[in-house]
Design a protein around this motif. Structure first.
Motif, PDB file in Angstrom:
ATOM      1  N   LEU A   6      -3.689  17.100   5.524  1.00 50.77           N
ATOM      2  CA  LEU A   6      -3.803  18.146   4.569  1.00 50.77           C
ATOM      3  C   LEU A   6      -2.523  18.786   4.544  1.00 50.77           C
ATOM      4  O   LEU A   6      -2.272  19.153   3.437  1.00 50.77           O
ATOM      5  N   ILE A   7      -1.455  18.451   5.543  1.00 54.02           N
ATOM      6  CA  ILE A   7      -0.337  18.889   5.335  1.00 54.02           C
ATOM      7  C   ILE A   7       0.652  17.867   5.656  1.00 54.02           C
ATOM      8  O   ILE A   7       1.356  17.710   6.929  1.00 54.02           O
ATOM      9  N   PRO A   8       0.756  16.822   4.963  1.00 53.96           N
ATOM     10  CA  PRO A   8       1.546  15.683   5.159  1.00 53.96           C
ATOM     11  C   PRO A   8       3.203  16.068   5.422  1.00 53.96           C
ATOM     12  O   PRO A   8       3.489  16.900   4.836  1.00 53.96           O
ATOM     13  N   ASP A   9       3.969  15.055   5.836  1.00 51.83           N
ATOM     14  CA  ASP A   9       5.476  14.939   5.860  1.00 51.83           C
ATOM     15  C   ASP A   9       5.937  15.984   6.733  1.00 51.83           C
ATOM     16  O   ASP A   9       7.131  16.512   6.375  1.00 51.83           O
ATOM     17  N   GLN A  10       5.225  16.782   7.724  1.00 53.47           N
ATOM     18  CA  GLN A  10       5.693  17.510   8.512  1.00 53.47           C
ATOM     19  C   GLN A  10       6.623  16.923   9.586  1.00 53.47           C
ATOM     20  O   GLN A  10       6.369  15.736  10.075  1.00 53.47           O
ATOM     21  N   GLU A  11       7.691  17.501  10.132  1.00 55.79           N
ATOM     22  CA  GLU A  11       8.582  16.927  11.022  1.00 55.79           C
ATOM     23  C   GLU A  11       7.789  16.685  12.404  1.00 55.79           C
ATOM     24  O   GLU A  11       8.168  15.750  12.948  1.00 55.79           O
ATOM     25  N   SER A  12       6.967  17.622  12.773  1.00 57.45           N
ATOM     26  CA  SER A  12       6.277  17.437  14.104  1.00 57.45           C
ATOM     27  C   SER A  12       4.955  18.274  13.906  1.00 57.45           C
ATOM     28  O   SER A  12       4.821  19.223  13.175  1.00 57.45           O
ATOM     29  N   TYR A  13       4.044  17.520  14.783  1.00 58.57           N
ATOM     30  CA  TYR A  13       2.595  17.804  14.468  1.00 58.57           C
ATOM     31  C   TYR A  13       2.022  18.799  16.018  1.00 58.57           C
ATOM     32  O   TYR A  13       1.185  18.842  16.254  1.00 58.57           O
ATOM     33  N   SER A  14       3.240  19.004  16.908  1.00 57.94           N
ATOM     34  CA  SER A  14       2.911  19.657  18.057  1.00 57.94           C
ATOM     35  C   SER A  14       2.628  21.145  17.489  1.00 57.94           C
ATOM     36  O   SER A  14       3.131  21.455  16.410  1.00 57.94           O
ATOM     37  N   LEU A  15       1.759  21.619  18.359  1.00 58.81           N
ATOM     38  CA  LEU A  15       1.223  23.101  17.939  1.00 58.81           C
ATOM     39  C   LEU A  15       2.428  24.145  17.719  1.00 58.81           C
ATOM     40  O   LEU A  15       2.260  24.558  16.507  1.00 58.81           O
ATOM     41  N   GLY A  16       3.359  24.064  18.599  1.00 58.55           N
ATOM     42  CA  GLY A  16       4.317  25.008  18.439  1.00 58.55           C
ATOM     43  C   GLY A  16       5.182  24.756  17.148  1.00 58.55           C
ATOM     44  O   GLY A  16       5.603  25.536  16.538  1.00 58.55           O
ATOM     45  N   LYS A  17       5.662  23.555  16.949  1.00 59.75           N
ATOM     46  CA  LYS A  17       6.744  23.352  15.995  1.00 59.75           C
ATOM     47  C   LYS A  17       5.717  23.295  14.580  1.00 59.75           C
ATOM     48  O   LYS A  17       6.562  23.613  13.488  1.00 59.75           O
ATOM     49  N   LEU A  18       4.527  22.932  14.808  1.00 60.27           N
ATOM     50  CA  LEU A  18       3.824  23.015  13.406  1.00 60.27           C
ATOM     51  C   LEU A  18       3.768  24.365  12.723  1.00 60.27           C
ATOM     52  O   LEU A  18       3.697  24.865  11.631  1.00 60.27           O
ATOM     53  N   GLY A  71       5.119  29.152   9.205  1.00 58.74           N
ATOM     54  CA  GLY A  71       5.095  30.598   9.180  1.00 58.74           C
ATOM     55  C   GLY A  71       3.925  31.440   9.930  1.00 58.74           C
ATOM     56  O   GLY A  71       3.648  32.702   9.786  1.00 58.74           O
ATOM     57  N   ILE A  72       3.226  30.699  10.769  1.00 59.62           N
ATOM     58  CA  ILE A  72       2.197  31.369  11.454  1.00 59.62           C
ATOM     59  C   ILE A  72       2.654  31.707  12.917  1.00 59.62           C
ATOM     60  O   ILE A  72       3.414  31.019  13.613  1.00 59.62           O
ATOM     61  N   PRO A  73       2.487  33.005  13.129  1.00 58.43           N
ATOM     62  CA  PRO A  73       3.063  33.564  14.513  1.00 58.43           C
ATOM     63  C   PRO A  73       2.152  33.066  15.709  1.00 58.43           C
ATOM     64  O   PRO A  73       1.137  32.645  15.729  1.00 58.43           O
ATOM     65  N   LEU A  74       3.171  32.688  16.712  1.00 56.78           N
ATOM     66  CA  LEU A  74       2.734  32.108  17.945  1.00 56.78           C
ATOM     67  C   LEU A  74       3.184  33.038  19.129  1.00 56.78           C
ATOM     68  O   LEU A  74       4.570  33.061  19.384  1.00 56.78           O
ATOM     69  N   SER A  75       2.505  33.587  20.131  1.00 59.25           N
ATOM     70  CA  SER A  75       2.940  34.173  21.110  1.00 59.25           C
ATOM     71  C   SER A  75       2.405  33.399  22.503  1.00 59.25           C
ATOM     72  O   SER A  75       1.265  32.924  22.259  1.00 59.25           O
ATOM     73  N   ASP A  76       2.771  33.608  23.748  1.00 57.00           N
ATOM     74  CA  ASP A  76       2.341  33.181  24.864  1.00 57.00           C
ATOM     75  C   ASP A  76       2.063  31.884  24.544  1.00 57.00           C
ATOM     76  O   ASP A  76       1.005  31.226  24.881  1.00 57.00           O
ATOM     77  N   ALA A 136      -3.686  29.698  27.198  1.00 53.22           N
ATOM     78  CA  ALA A 136      -4.746  29.240  26.329  1.00 53.22           C
ATOM     79  C   ALA A 136      -5.203  30.161  25.436  1.00 53.22           C
ATOM     80  O   ALA A 136      -5.378  29.711  24.105  1.00 53.22           O
ATOM     81  N   ASN A 137      -4.778  31.658  25.547  1.00 50.75           N
ATOM     82  CA  ASN A 137      -5.206  32.629  24.339  1.00 50.75           C
ATOM     83  C   ASN A 137      -4.214  32.505  23.329  1.00 50.75           C
ATOM     84  O   ASN A 137      -4.505  32.536  22.093  1.00 50.75           O
ATOM     85  N   GLY A 138      -2.952  32.456  23.727  1.00 53.37           N
ATOM     86  CA  GLY A 138      -2.038  32.334  22.539  1.00 53.37           C
ATOM     87  C   GLY A 138      -1.945  31.017  21.540  1.00 53.37           C
ATOM     88  O   GLY A 138      -2.088  31.106  20.699  1.00 53.37           O
ATOM     89  N   ASP A 139      -2.226  29.981  22.398  1.00 53.75           N
ATOM     90  CA  ASP A 139      -2.464  28.658  21.776  1.00 53.75           C
ATOM     91  C   ASP A 139      -3.828  28.690  20.966  1.00 53.75           C
ATOM     92  O   ASP A 139      -3.760  28.281  19.646  1.00 53.75           O
ATOM     93  N   ALA A 140      -4.777  29.214  21.389  1.00 53.95           N
ATOM     94  CA  ALA A 140      -6.091  29.149  20.790  1.00 53.95           C
ATOM     95  C   ALA A 140      -5.939  30.275  19.464  1.00 53.95           C
ATOM     96  O   ALA A 140      -6.436  29.670  18.470  1.00 53.95           O
ATOM     97  N   LEU A 141      -5.484  31.237  19.576  1.00 52.25           N
ATOM     98  CA  LEU A 141      -5.244  32.185  18.452  1.00 52.25           C
ATOM     99  C   LEU A 141      -4.552  31.429  17.646  1.00 52.25           C
ATOM    100  O   LEU A 141      -4.719  31.562  15.977  1.00 52.25           O
ATOM    101  N   ALA A 142      -3.342  30.633  17.673  1.00 46.55           N
ATOM    102  CA  ALA A 142      -2.541  30.163  16.541  1.00 46.55           C
ATOM    103  C   ALA A 142      -3.546  29.022  15.980  1.00 46.55           C
ATOM    104  O   ALA A 142      -3.226  28.727  14.943  1.00 46.55           O
ATOM    105  N   THR A 143      -4.217  28.386  16.850  1.00 48.56           N
ATOM    106  CA  THR A 143      -4.905  27.268  16.361  1.00 48.56           C
ATOM    107  C   THR A 143      -6.396  27.875  15.389  1.00 48.56           C
ATOM    108  O   THR A 143      -6.629  27.247  14.457  1.00 48.56           O
ATOM    109  N   VAL A 144      -6.547  29.136  15.731  1.00 46.62           N
ATOM    110  CA  VAL A 144      -7.588  29.782  14.509  1.00 46.62           C
ATOM    111  C   VAL A 144      -6.737  30.018  13.398  1.00 46.62           C
ATOM    112  O   VAL A 144      -7.407  29.592  12.164  1.00 46.62           O
ATOM    113  N   LYS A 145      -5.731  30.483  13.206  1.00 39.38           N
ATOM    114  CA  LYS A 145      -4.783  30.840  12.193  1.00 39.38           C
ATOM    115  C   LYS A 145      -4.596  29.397  11.563  1.00 39.38           C
ATOM    116  O   LYS A 145      -4.599  29.579  10.178  1.00 39.38           O
TER     117      LYS A 145
END
Length: 457
Positions: free
Chosen positions: A120-132, A137-142, A146-155
């Motif tokens: 759905l979002i092709p041509d990204q430089e990386s698909y690791s959670l942090g870089k993606l 523009g999705i905020p990611l803390s911690d 587990a909590n920080g990564d799970a919240l980012a995955t929800v968004k």
């Protein structure tokens, strides 16, 4: 309904990892309706590099709940949900492994936000959670908690839902819900199936067998046949009218019976299993200095081999283990192609056959020990394994290096008397598939009891 989760682990060997932290957000497609976040005592040490990455150390987890203490809550919050994770194959595998250790069969449909993002979002430089998420523009803390990564995955998942104009995500979810509602015919068949090791036979209306399989848990395996959505499974679900089974207790007996029965009955949905794949074999030859050399090569039925392997990687792995166990020379096992002494000699794990420091007689004695342990050539033996109940054991009979058959016994005198032993054995075919199954099983199950039988006069 979705259970969006992230798991942190101890690291370590595959399927030996333990959970150190888990965060789950129950999401209805619009908003989070429930959540569960906790540290977990994995009852095993955390790998140092993982502790540096996550900031979670052994001391932090000393008083944390163990997995069995939080398992019920995980089941509750994920019931009737599709599990969503970034690289879901990892998180879902870890979760199932933990439940397997408790003897609980945990199964959920899953979606992977890595795969969805690539679509759905092709041509990204990386698909690791942090870089993606950073690029979106999705905020990611911690990060790496587990909590920080799970919240980012929800968004991220919310964004993916909005981009899914074809509604493939919703369609997959509905299909998963539909599969859960197994029709009455399949449910009735499943209710009768045992939770036991053995061979099962799927029959169509006229009684003909259309599929034969083996499993350590027949009920679980049938459930997979009856809920999978692939082409073969859907055909089986349509045609099946009854299922019969034979409990064996021993997985080895089940493998041998499956092999024999497929060849004999040739069920139409077993075509992929008719040809077993073990394309590598172990051969021996004597070099000009009198040393027995061992060599891995393509399995050739015209040549006599010691044993066979499923693939070259597996063969190489065993060769390295045997070189260490029997103090054999890497050069003479085809593992070192250099000149002079082999690497193992330099670390004092080879006695020097590579530079003629050890006599061929002494070296060959250990090679013959390895060959004898892994080849049934001219041997009479009994392989004893689990029975169908606690008072019983199974027996696999080998005579003159050939597989004779299998049986079950309860009394020691039944196997101490060769005539009684032969009477309780059900004859089966000796072929290269059966030989490979037995040798491979024996290699992988070191605690098997193997009894050498006296030679006939």
């Amino acid at each position: 309904m979705y259970a969006i989760l992230d798991i942190e682990t101890t690291g370590g060997k595959y399927n030996e990892e333990g959970i150190t932290e888990i965060a789950i957000y129950k999401f209805d497609g619009h908003e989070v309706v429930d959540q569960f976040i906790t540290l977990v005592n994995p009852e095993r040490p955390i790998q140092p590099f993982v502790a540096n990455l996550t900031g979670i150390n052994n001391e932090m987890l000393r008083n944390a709940p163990k997995f069995f203490e939080v398992a019920k809550r995980i089941v509750e919050i994920t019931t009737d949900c599709v599990v969503v994770a970034h690289n879901s194959s990892f998180d879902y595998r870890i979760l199932r492994t933990e439940f397997d250790r408790l003897g609980f069969d945990y199964e959920r449909h899953s979606l992977c936000t890595v795969e969805l993002s690539k679509k759905l979002i092709p041509d990204q430089e990386s698909y690791s959670l942090g870089k993606l998420v950073r690029s979106l523009g999705i905020p990611l803390s911690d990060r790496h908690r587990a909590n920080g990564d799970a919240l980012a995955t929800v968004k991220l998942f919310k964004l993916l839902l909005s981009k899914d104009v074809e509604k493939d995500i919703i369609t997959d979810t509905v299909r998963a819900d539909t599969r859960r509602q197994m029709d009455d015919k399949l449910l009735r068949l499943l209710e009768k199936a045992p939770i036991a090791t053995g061979v099962y036979y799927i029959h169509r209306e006229d009684g003909k067998i259309i599929y034969i399989g083996k499993s350590k848990n027949i009920k679980k395996r049938l459930n997979q046949h009856f809920t999978n959505d692939n082409k073969k499974s859907r055909r089986i679900q349509t045609e099946v009218t009854s299922v019969s089974y034979e409990i064996t207790g021993s997985e080895l007996v089940a493998l041998l019976k499956e092999n024999e029965e497929i060849k004999r009955n040739r069920p139409k949905y077993n075509r992929a299993l008719r040809k077993s794949k073990f394309d590598q074999a172990l051969y021996q030859f004597v070099d000009n200095n009198g040393y027995i050399n061992l060599k891995i090569g393509k399995n050739d039925n015209r040549k006599k081999n010691i044993t066979t392997f499923s693939n070259r990687q597996q063969a190489k792995s065993y060769m390295h283990k045997w070189a260490e166990t029997f103090r054999l020379c890497q050069r003479l096992m085809g593992l070192d192609s250099g000149t002079g002494n082999c690497f193992n000699y330099s670390i004092k794990q080879c006695n020097g056959a590579c530079i003629l420091d050890e006599s061929p007689e002494e070296y060959n004695e250990r090679v013959q020990e390895l060959i004898l342990k892994n080849s049934f050539e001219n041997q009479d033996m009994l392989i004893i394994d689990r029975g169908r109940n606690i008072d019983e054991q199974s027996a696999i009979l080998i005579e003159e290096g050939k597989f004779i058959g299998v049986g079950h016994f309860t009394l020691n005198h039944q196997i101490n008397n060769i005539e009684i032993l032969r009477s309780i054995i059900t004859p089966m075919s000796h072929n290269r598939d059966a030989k490979h199954i037995i040798q491979s099983y024996v290699r992988q199950n070191k605690k098997l009891k193997i009894t050498k039988l006296p030679k006939n006069d």
